[in-house]
Design a protein around this motif. Structure first.
Motif, PDB file in Angstrom:
ATOM      1  N   TYR A  88      -6.527 -16.022   5.423  1.00  0.00           N
ATOM      2  CA  TYR A  88      -5.962 -15.853   4.152  1.00  0.00           C
ATOM      3  C   TYR A  88      -4.774 -16.584   3.738  1.00  0.00           C
ATOM      4  N   ASN A 132       2.613  -9.198   6.780  1.00  0.00           N
ATOM      5  CA  ASN A 132       1.802  -9.129   7.855  1.00  0.00           C
ATOM      6  C   ASN A 132       2.454  -9.049   9.084  1.00  0.00           C
ATOM      7  N   LYS A 174      -4.940   0.607   6.041  1.00  0.00           N
ATOM      8  CA  LYS A 174      -5.935   0.971   6.548  1.00  0.00           C
ATOM      9  C   LYS A 174      -5.946   2.315   7.023  1.00  0.00           C
ATOM     10  N   ARG A 216      -5.128   4.733   3.808  1.00  0.00           N
ATOM     11  CA  ARG A 216      -6.083   5.245   2.805  1.00  0.00           C
ATOM     12  C   ARG A 216      -7.284   5.838   3.853  1.00  0.00           C
ATOM     13  N   ARG A 245      -8.837   9.686   2.875  1.00  0.00           N
ATOM     14  CA  ARG A 245     -10.042   9.817   2.465  1.00  0.00           C
ATOM     15  C   ARG A 245     -10.949  10.837   3.397  1.00  0.00           C
ATOM     16  N   PRO A 303      -5.276  -8.949   4.153  1.00  0.00           N
ATOM     17  CA  PRO A 303      -5.550  -7.462   4.462  1.00  0.00           C
ATOM     18  C   PRO A 303      -4.559  -6.309   3.911  1.00  0.00           C
ATOM     19  N   LYS A 347      -3.087  -5.564  -2.208  1.00  0.00           N
ATOM     20  CA  LYS A 347      -4.128  -5.191  -2.963  1.00  0.00           C
ATOM     21  C   LYS A 347      -4.670  -6.179  -3.657  1.00  0.00           C
ATOM     22  N   ASP A 384      -6.705  -1.809  -7.528  1.00  0.00           N
ATOM     23  CA  ASP A 384      -5.777  -1.134  -6.545  1.00  0.00           C
ATOM     24  C   ASP A 384      -6.172  -0.846  -5.247  1.00  0.00           C
ATOM     25  N   TYR A 424      -7.534  -2.144  -1.562  1.00  0.00           N
ATOM     26  CA  TYR A 424      -7.301  -3.043  -0.398  1.00  0.00           C
ATOM     27  C   TYR A 424      -8.476  -3.829  -0.187  1.00  0.00           C
ATOM     28  N   PHE A 484     -10.044  -4.265   2.616  1.00  0.00           N
ATOM     29  CA  PHE A 484     -11.010  -3.814   3.231  1.00  0.00           C
ATOM     30  C   PHE A 484     -11.834  -2.609   2.795  1.00  0.00           C
ATOM     31  N   GLU A 485     -11.277  -2.006   1.615  1.00  0.00           N
ATOM     32  CA  GLU A 485     -12.056  -1.088   0.858  1.00  0.00           C
ATOM     33  C   GLU A 485     -13.264  -1.653  -0.021  1.00  0.00           C
TER      34      GLU A 485
END
Lengths: 330, 305
Positions: A224, A246, A322, A325, A329, B105, B108, B135, B137, B139-140
């Motif tokens: 990245y 990071n 990670k 979120r 969920r 990662p 957003k 909105d 990330y 990984f989503e």
């Protein structure tokens, strides 16, 4: 929110088990110690002039003849009720000794913790961003030098230079000698805490800076960052936008994990500076056979270290998208 | 019309340390040639290790520090120096990367597509992604969403040259077709698109021309139309690729592509070539044959055919 409470509860249960194990281990080590509390604390000569009854009463006081299991269970049952017993050396409740010692040590450790964290992160990011060039080499060389220097030796060095030769800082203790408690100012305390805190910070910086550098180097070699370069982002922007973000997560872990090193370091440093903190009390209690005090200190410091790691885990959940979120969920 | 991008005799090598302090130069790309015009989609096909991605990184000037690039790289007729590449990348020359791993990662998607919020939403919307996508990330994102997000990062600038590095792996044929359709739209909008892929069949659905890479060399540049008939292809390796397509019998040829550092002198394909002759170990010219170019002494398709 529920999952985080559940997570914390699980961790706390583990902490209780850990503290139980730590206290038992400390107790067993203490019982196996070849030090005779009577000889250490009363002295060979004094013991020779005492009658058998006096010696028997002293042995009773130091608990020499009680079976170990009984002593531990006795300590445990009152500890669970919140009573950590009475320090045999200081002849005051252990909780009070801990409170006083903690008060002076906390300043020291908090200052060293914040300072080494900020400085270590800054130096690590700087070295990582300039990897291979002279700032990197300089910082790395310095960090390796510092991590191979024993904390107590560094403490002696600082003591010699700043207190003995230059006379800027006091040679020890946490308040001026002979001053009344009421007359001691905050400035006095800060002046006395400065060198010990500096020693702890300097030794703490090295590890944090080196780890941060490694992590940042890894980030800068990632796909990245390559893509960010392909999109025309400048090197400083990459470090600030992607690098810091990071590096933050491992830095949190590192920072909280460093609490254990800080406590370990404070034992030696406080000893050198005769700074009446928790670390020094641990040495006194260990050498003097003061079982209740030593167990109290062990349990308290273990709880501090565990608390630090727990904080890191909980912060992770708040910082890492990670986990945040993913858990939300469910 | 002047080409947007001209690559001539490009080579990229790496300085490596092997066994202690001994340094060696590893040639990863040796003789790459390619021209690309505005409004055109050029597919670069070749198997893994043929130097496709390196070409992309070379154009953008983001090769690793131990890489050395030689040869000619021209953008709009002017040499594409590292300084010029640094000024153009992200603005006129954009990269569409391989996977969602090329997105930060922990950031957003929205701010990664465009720093300007409204612009980011607009670009995402163009690819059928709602404002809520910004909105999320990385990984989503699902596989197909990720591809569209990666394309929108390119479109947020107004590119004249789009370099797409393997934009379709992991997608089913229909989704891949949709993604390639977006690249064709970019070309119709006037941009030159360099589509790097190992999927010849898929590339042929949108490409105007195809460059075939083998072991760090361009072995053939041909109009996409030539791939309709085996007889129109020039290089034996291109014909072998054609034979290996499912609709042409899935026929493989024995052997493997040589590794960089172990490439034979002369034609790198010679050891596997059915038409190999004694002089294939010597110098191989890059010659123009019937509207395409081929690096072969004995091309399958002669000047007259």
């Amino acid at each position: 929110m529920g999952h985080r409470i559940q997570f914390a509860a699980k961790k706390l249960l583990r902490m209780a088990l850990l503290l139980l194990g730590v206290s038992l281990t400390a107790f067993l080590l203490m019982s196996a110690s070849p030090l005779d509390p009577l000889q250490t604390n009363v002295g060979q000569a004094a013991l020779g002039t005492m009658s058998q009854e006096q010696i028997a009463r002293l042995e009773d006081y130091w608990g020499v003849n009680d079976p170990p299991l009984e002593r531990y269970l006795g300590w445990l049952s009152s500890a669970l009720r919140g009573d950590l017993g009475t320090s045999l050396l200081y002849r005051v409740p252990v909780v009070r000794v801990l409170g006083e010692r903690m008060g002076s040590s906390l300043w020291l450790m908090a200052a060293a913790w914040v300072l080494s964290g900020l400085l270590g992160l800054t130096l690590g990011v700087l070295a990582g961003a300039c990897r291979g060039r002279w700032p990197d080499r300089l910082i790395r060389g310095w960090c390796i030098l510092i991590s191979s220097t024993p904390a107590f030796w560094l403490a002696l060095l600082l003591l010699m230079v700043f207190s003995v030769w230059m006379g800027i800082f006091p040679i020890g203790l946490s308040v001026p000698i002979g001053a009344e408690a009421a007359a001691v100012t905050l400035a006095d305390r800060l002046r006395h805490a400065f060198l010990p805190a500096l020693t702890l910070s300097i030794t703490g910086v090295a590890g944090i800076a080196l780890h941060t550098r490694e992590k940042l180097c890894g980030v800068l070699e990632s796909d990245y960052v390559l893509f960010a370069r392909a999109r025309g982002e400048s090197a400083p922007s990459i470090v600030l936008r992607h690098g810091l973000r990071n590096v933050a997560l491992p830095a949190i872990t590192l920072q909280f994990a460093s609490i254990s090193e800080l406590i370990g370091g404070s034992v030696l440093v406080e000893q050198v500076f005769s700074y009446p903190g928790l670390g020094q009390a641990a040495v006194t209690a260990g050498l003097g056979g003061d079982l209740p005090l030593l167990l109290g200190i062990t349990v308290l410091t273990a709880a501090l270290v565990f608390g630090g790691n727990l904080c890191a885990d909980l912060l992770y959940g708040a910082v890492d998208p990670k986990i945040r979120r993913g858990a939300a969920r469910r | 019309m002047r080409p947007i991008l001209e690559v001539e005799n490009l080579s990229i090598s790496f300085l490596q340390y092997d066994r202690g302090a001994r340094r060696r130069v590893l040639p990863a790309i040796r003789r790459l040639d390619l021209t690309l015009e505005a409004g055109q989609v050029a597919a670069v096909v070749g198997s893994s290790g043929s130097g496709k991605s390196l070409l992309a990184h070379g154009i953008l000037g983001i090769l690793p520090y131990n890489a050395r690039m030689e040869g000619t790289l021209r953008y709009r007729g002017e040499p594409l120096t590292p300084q010029r590449a640094a000024a153009l990348r992200g603005r006129e020359i954009v990269l569409v990367p391989q996977s969602v791993g090329y997105l930060d990662p922990l950031m957003k998607v929205g701010p990664q597509v465009a720093r300007d919020r409204e612009k980011g939403r607009g670009v995402l919307g163009r690819y059928g992604l709602g404002p809520e996508t910004g909105d999320l990330y990385p990984f989503e994102l699902s596989g197909g969403m990720a591809r569209r997000v990666l394309i929108s990062t390119a479109v947020a600038a107004s590119p004249a040259l789009v370099v797409a590095d393997e934009p379709t792996p992991g997608l089913d044929a229909r989704a891949a077709g949709r993604i390639l359709g977006h690249f064709r739209e970019l070309a119709q909008g006037g941009a030159a698109v360099l589509l790097i892929t190992h999927d010849l069949e898929l590339a042929l659905t949108i490409a105007h021309k195809v460059a075939v890479f083998y072991a760090g060399e361009t072995v053939e540049e041909a109009p996409a139309a030539d791939f309709a008939r085996r007889e129109d292809l020039r290089h034996p390796y291109t014909r072998a690729l054609w034979d290996a397509l499912p609709q042409h019998g899935f026929t493989p040829i024995p052997g493997t592509q040589p590794y960089p550092g172990a490439i034979p002198a002369g034609c790198p394909f010679a050891p596997r070539c059915p038409k190999r002759q004694a002089d294939c170990g010597g110098a191989i010219p890059y010659q123009t044959v019937a509207g395409g170019r081929v690096r072969c002494l004995h091309p399958e398709r002669g000047e007259g055919s």
